[in-house]
Design a protein around this motif. Structure first.
Motif, PDB file in Angstrom:
ATOM      1  N   UNK A   1      -9.264   1.071  -0.468  1.00 57.20           N
ATOM      2  CA  UNK A   1     -10.080  -0.006   0.136  1.00 57.20           C
ATOM      3  C   UNK A   1     -10.438  -0.645  -1.061  1.00 57.20           C
ATOM      4  N   UNK A   2     -11.105  -0.165  -2.104  1.00 59.25           N
ATOM      5  CA  UNK A   2     -11.563  -0.881  -3.106  1.00 59.25           C
ATOM      6  C   UNK A   2     -10.268  -1.892  -3.856  1.00 59.25           C
ATOM      7  N   UNK A   3      -8.958  -1.203  -3.869  1.00 57.52           N
ATOM      8  CA  UNK A   3      -7.995  -2.052  -4.271  1.00 57.52           C
ATOM      9  C   UNK A   3      -7.757  -3.088  -3.289  1.00 57.52           C
ATOM     10  N   UNK A   4      -7.776  -2.686  -1.974  1.00 58.76           N
ATOM     11  CA  UNK A   4      -7.625  -4.182  -1.116  1.00 58.76           C
ATOM     12  C   UNK A   4      -8.604  -5.197  -1.261  1.00 58.76           C
ATOM     13  N   UNK A   5      -9.752  -4.808  -1.532  1.00 60.91           N
ATOM     14  CA  UNK A   5     -11.057  -5.827  -2.055  1.00 60.91           C
ATOM     15  C   UNK A   5     -10.717  -6.459  -3.174  1.00 60.91           C
ATOM     16  N   UNK A   6     -10.262  -5.907  -4.346  1.00 61.10           N
ATOM     17  CA  UNK A   6      -9.934  -6.647  -5.438  1.00 61.10           C
ATOM     18  C   UNK A   6      -8.844  -7.512  -5.239  1.00 61.10           C
ATOM     19  N   UNK A   7      -7.915  -7.157  -4.495  1.00 61.12           N
ATOM     20  CA  UNK A   7      -6.916  -8.099  -4.350  1.00 61.12           C
ATOM     21  C   UNK A   7      -7.266  -9.358  -3.692  1.00 61.12           C
ATOM     22  N   UNK A   8      -8.132  -9.302  -2.496  1.00 61.69           N
ATOM     23  CA  UNK A   8      -8.705 -10.626  -1.747  1.00 61.69           C
ATOM     24  C   UNK A   8      -9.702 -11.407  -2.729  1.00 61.69           C
ATOM     25  N   UNK A   9     -10.541 -10.358  -3.551  1.00 64.21           N
ATOM     26  CA  UNK A   9     -11.542 -11.127  -4.694  1.00 64.21           C
ATOM     27  C   UNK A   9     -10.592 -11.765  -5.620  1.00 64.21           C
ATOM     28  N   UNK A  10      -9.469 -11.373  -6.167  1.00 63.87           N
ATOM     29  CA  UNK A  10      -8.681 -11.905  -7.044  1.00 63.87           C
ATOM     30  C   UNK A  10      -7.869 -13.207  -6.281  1.00 63.87           C
ATOM     31  N   UNK A  11      -7.799 -13.174  -4.976  1.00 68.61           N
ATOM     32  CA  UNK A  11      -7.182 -14.648  -4.450  1.00 68.61           C
ATOM     33  C   UNK A  11      -8.350 -15.627  -4.489  1.00 68.61           C
ATOM     34  N   UNK A  12      -9.225 -15.087  -4.021  1.00 67.24           N
ATOM     35  CA  UNK A  12     -10.418 -16.165  -3.848  1.00 67.24           C
ATOM     36  C   UNK A  12     -11.035 -16.767  -5.282  1.00 67.24           C
ATOM     37  N   UNK A  13     -10.975 -15.891  -6.214  1.00 66.59           N
ATOM     38  CA  UNK A  13     -11.255 -16.441  -7.574  1.00 66.59           C
ATOM     39  C   UNK A  13     -10.051 -17.576  -8.088  1.00 66.59           C
ATOM     40  N   UNK A  14      -8.772 -17.065  -7.894  1.00 68.66           N
ATOM     41  CA  UNK A  14      -7.898 -17.828  -8.051  1.00 68.66           C
ATOM     42  C   UNK A  14      -8.018 -19.284  -7.480  1.00 68.66           C
TER      43      UNK A  14
ATOM     44  N   UNK B   1       0.874  -1.167   0.009  1.00 65.48           N
ATOM     45  CA  UNK B   1      -0.111  -0.019   0.029  1.00 65.48           C
ATOM     46  C   UNK B   1       0.836   1.439  -0.024  1.00 65.48           C
ATOM     47  N   UNK B   2       2.143   1.248   0.674  1.00 65.90           N
ATOM     48  CA  UNK B   2       2.899   2.528   0.662  1.00 65.90           C
ATOM     49  C   UNK B   2       3.832   2.174  -0.465  1.00 65.90           C
ATOM     50  N   UNK B   3       4.389   1.109  -0.817  1.00 68.96           N
ATOM     51  CA  UNK B   3       5.213   1.051  -1.765  1.00 68.96           C
ATOM     52  C   UNK B   3       4.878   1.327  -3.227  1.00 68.96           C
ATOM     53  N   UNK B   4       3.503   1.081  -3.635  1.00 67.81           N
ATOM     54  CA  UNK B   4       2.912   0.969  -4.837  1.00 67.81           C
ATOM     55  C   UNK B   4       2.009   2.237  -4.842  1.00 67.81           C
ATOM     56  N   UNK B   5       0.948   2.136  -3.916  1.00 63.13           N
ATOM     57  CA  UNK B   5      -0.243   2.929  -4.051  1.00 63.13           C
ATOM     58  C   UNK B   5       0.261   4.465  -3.369  1.00 63.13           C
ATOM     59  N   UNK B   6       1.174   4.275  -2.541  1.00 62.21           N
ATOM     60  CA  UNK B   6       1.704   5.699  -1.974  1.00 62.21           C
ATOM     61  C   UNK B   6       2.599   6.366  -3.135  1.00 62.21           C
ATOM     62  N   UNK B   7       3.523   5.608  -3.799  1.00 57.67           N
ATOM     63  CA  UNK B   7       4.370   6.119  -4.874  1.00 57.67           C
ATOM     64  C   UNK B   7       3.656   6.801  -6.081  1.00 57.67           C
ATOM     65  N   UNK B   8       2.644   5.973  -6.584  1.00 52.66           N
ATOM     66  CA  UNK B   8       1.773   6.163  -7.744  1.00 52.66           C
ATOM     67  C   UNK B   8       0.919   7.449  -7.285  1.00 52.66           C
ATOM     68  N   UNK B   9       0.548   7.614  -6.131  1.00 53.49           N
ATOM     69  CA  UNK B   9      -0.548   8.873  -5.387  1.00 53.49           C
ATOM     70  C   UNK B   9      -1.882   8.414  -5.724  1.00 53.49           C
ATOM     71  N   UNK B  10      -2.314   7.146  -5.416  1.00 55.29           N
ATOM     72  CA  UNK B  10      -3.415   6.955  -5.522  1.00 55.29           C
ATOM     73  C   UNK B  10      -4.605   7.622  -4.447  1.00 55.29           C
ATOM     74  N   UNK B  11      -5.515   8.063  -4.918  1.00 57.43           N
ATOM     75  CA  UNK B  11      -6.544   8.602  -3.786  1.00 57.43           C
ATOM     76  C   UNK B  11      -7.033   7.720  -2.884  1.00 57.43           C
TER      77      UNK B  11
END
Lengths: 229, 154
Positions: B133-146, B118-128
């Motif tokens: 939280x949406x991005x965290x959610x998608x990561x977890x969803x991705x994991x479950x789909x996988x 969250x710091x090393x990617x989202x922080x650097x790119x400057x995500x709002x």
């Protein structure tokens, strides 16, 4: 960060290196025959067994000491995987992937082809990927929405290749009590599933943003209509 | 750039890569795995692992896993290497089988180290902030789909 200097030609050799990389980690040629030469797991080999006592890690341990000895058994796999990735990179496997990706990024992720370098970098280092992406955004080469989609791609499964080969690959060295490999999937299958899911996740973001933009647009329009009416 | 003069031997390239691997192993793999084993030891002697197993059993059953697998995914959010350590520890103790590890392997990475990133990617790119939280959610969803996909494939 300009990527036009890096826009050198991709040769047949680069493509062969990429093809080799895919076959090498796919597990397709896993065998003790000569073609096992082209398979990661085969060449990675196995630890010897001490009589009937199993491997040198023994059994029944636990806690920090057992964790250390177990982690120690992972070291050769990590070293071998990283060495092979270095060699494949030397022969331009990732350059070939970058070139091929630049044609499909727009349809697949909705980002411009010049993001290919950032994408390839992000598979190896989260920091390289995110800083190049920031550069693309600051230079106006990608829009805010495109950067959100692209960031989502990088965030799930960050530095996928290096992380997976420096820890996940060791799962494939585990064996059942009878010495047969425990994990029933190949490294290649796992990498493919991760890559596809990264793209799926990014597209959820991409279409989510598009949907919310449209909704916002509707609200603005209806407000304008109300004001007019 | 004089390419001919600078072309390294392939053996040198291999050795340089192996050295990188050694550095990763020593600075990341070994400490993370060791930490994971200490955590497992703690979870086992306090009985917390059994509790995790029971609480998460219904959710994990959807993707063909026992409840204990939730411990692997929780570890993954902190550290991918640590999660692999947890997975191996549970494999050793018999709580997870090889099939379970195959189902978990891609998921560990898809929702892996997101706290750090969250710091090393989202922080650097400057995500709002609102989108994080949406991005965290998608990561977890991705994991479950996988896991769902891997459960069908293995």
């Amino acid at each position: 960060m300009s990527n036009d200097a890096k826009e050198n030609k991709v040769t047949l050799g680069n493509l062969i290196a990429l093809g080799f990389a895919i076959v090498f980690f796919s597990g397709l040629l896993k065998s003790n025959e000569w073609w096992g030469l082209f398979d990661f797991t085969t060449l990675n080999g196995a630890f010897g067994r001490i009589g009937d006592l199993g491997s040198f890690r023994g059994s029944g341990g636990g806690g920090a000491r057992d964790g250390f000895i177990f982690a120690f058994t992972l070291v050769p796999t990590v070293m071998f995987a990283m060495a092979m990735i270095e060699v494949l990179e030397h022969f331009g496997a990732l350059d070939a992937a970058r070139k091929l990706l630049s044609y499909v990024l727009r349809p697949v992720l909705g980002v411009p082809g010049e993001s290919a370098l950032a994408l390839i970098a992000s598979l190896q280092s989260t920091d390289a990927g995110s800083s190049i992406t920031r550069g693309l955004l600051d230079e106006g080469k990608i829009t805010k929405d495109e950067s959100d989609t692209f960031t989502m791609f990088q965030f799930s499964g960050g530095a996928m290749l290096v992380n997976f080969f420096s820890s996940g690959a060791v799962l494939f060295t585990l064996t059942n009590a009878d010495g047969s490999p425990a994990v029933t999937a190949s490294i290649g299958l796992c990498v493919a599933v991760m890559f596809i899911m990264k793209i799926v996740g990014a597209n959820l973001m991409r279409f989510g943003l598009r949907f919310s933009a449209k909704k916002k647009g509707d609200v603005v329009e209806s407000k304008a209509a109300a004001a007019r009416g | 750039m004089s390419e001919a003069a600078k072309k390294p031997m392939i053996t040198d390239v291999f050795v340089a890569g192996a050295r990188k691997g050694w550095n990763i192993a020593v600075s990341s793999t070994i400490p993370n795995v060791m930490m994971a084993f200490v955590i497992i030891k703690g979870l086992v002697i306090t009985g917390a692992l059994g509790m995790i197993g029971q609480v998460f059993a219904p959710v994990m059953a959807l993707v063909g896993l026992p409840g204990e697998a939730a411990a692997v995914l929780m570890g993954a959010m902190m550290s991918m290497g640590g999660a692999v350590g947890v997975a191996v520890g549970l494999f050793d103790s018999g709580a997870l089988t090889g099939d379970h590890l195959a189902i978990l392997a891609p998921a560990i990475y898809l929702m892996g180290s997101i706290v750090q990133y969250a710091g090393r990617i989202l922080g650097v790119v400057g995500t709002e902030a609102g989108k994080i939280p949406v991005m965290f959610g998608i990561c977890i969803l991705n994991a479950f789909l996988a896991m769902f996909i891997m459960n069908i494939l293995v």
